[in-house]
Write a protein that holds these residues in place. Sequence first.
Motif, PDB file in Angstrom:
ATOM      1  N   GLU A  10       0.730  -1.432  -0.018  1.00 39.16           N
ATOM      2  CA  GLU A  10       0.200  -0.320  -0.033  1.00 39.16           C
ATOM      3  C   GLU A  10       0.907   1.076  -0.113  1.00 39.16           C
ATOM      4  N   ALA A  11       1.981   1.328   0.786  1.00 38.59           N
ATOM      5  CA  ALA A  11       2.906   2.349   0.687  1.00 38.59           C
ATOM      6  C   ALA A  11       3.531   2.554  -0.910  1.00 38.59           C
ATOM      7  N   VAL A  12       3.651   1.372  -1.362  1.00 38.53           N
ATOM      8  CA  VAL A  12       4.312   1.565  -2.653  1.00 38.53           C
ATOM      9  C   VAL A  12       2.900   2.409  -3.544  1.00 38.53           C
ATOM     10  N   ARG A  13       1.860   1.936  -3.401  1.00 40.84           N
ATOM     11  CA  ARG A  13       0.891   2.300  -4.351  1.00 40.84           C
ATOM     12  C   ARG A  13       0.770   3.777  -4.062  1.00 40.84           C
ATOM     13  N   ARG A  14       0.723   4.054  -2.783  1.00 45.07           N
ATOM     14  CA  ARG A  14       0.680   5.778  -2.534  1.00 45.07           C
ATOM     15  C   ARG A  14       1.463   6.610  -2.506  1.00 45.07           C
ATOM     16  N   GLN A  15       2.853   5.978  -3.153  1.00 43.13           N
ATOM     17  CA  GLN A  15       4.055   6.933  -3.443  1.00 43.13           C
ATOM     18  C   GLN A  15       3.528   8.199  -4.401  1.00 43.13           C
ATOM     19  N   ARG A  16       3.936   9.317  -3.909  1.00 46.61           N
ATOM     20  CA  ARG A  16       3.716  10.431  -4.803  1.00 46.61           C
ATOM     21  C   ARG A  16       4.863  10.890  -5.801  1.00 46.61           C
TER      22      ARG A  16
END
Length: 227
Positions: free
Chosen positions: A142-148
């Motif tokens: 999820e952290a990877v998906r949310r990277q901006r």
Amino acid sequence: MTTYVLIHGAASGSWYWHLLNAELRARGHDVVAPDLPCEDDSAGLSEYADVVIDAIGDRTDLVVVAQSLGGFTASLVCDRVPVALLVLLTAMIPAPGESPGQWWTNTGWEQARHEQDRRDGRAPDDDTALFLHDVAPELAAEAVRRQRRQSATPFLRPWPLDAWPEVPTRFLLCRDDRFFPAAFMRGVVERRLGIAPDEIDGGHAIALSHPRELADRLEAYLRAETP
């Protein structure tokens, strides 16, 4: 009521703090965790600090917690509003006139990182192993998906202060941090702040891997600062 002001690092957002946010709120505190304008190419360090200060509003009894690149922003916030305590969480410590882009060379980070990569046997392009190696797999995904997207603008502009702001400051070093290796950061903290860092188990994304333990440390700091 104490308000914890949580400032995330590069290419990140307020979601990074969601587990710590819940821990602190369950203990009776207010929490402010703004999304910095990291995708905005017109926004530099001053604009990042503006976003944080706007989010604080008229709150008082502030404890500012800054992770990674957030150290540059947090110090500017502490120069502009009254803050009871600043906690640098495996964070960059600026020097007067230094931009975040210069920090890497000035501190000797690149060599430290290469040595850490060799110790870990990490593939150069495996960012999950670098930043999220001790985070639960579903949270890491999820952290990877949310990277901006992170604009380069704040890395190009110098830190504008002449000296560290007059605020009680603690540094919490993460012993298992592969991005800012512990031995390297001990030296940076001692040279730039003149203090010995405190230490905790965990990697660079400790608010995702050890939120309860991190909340415990923050609470201990708060008790120590409260008369």
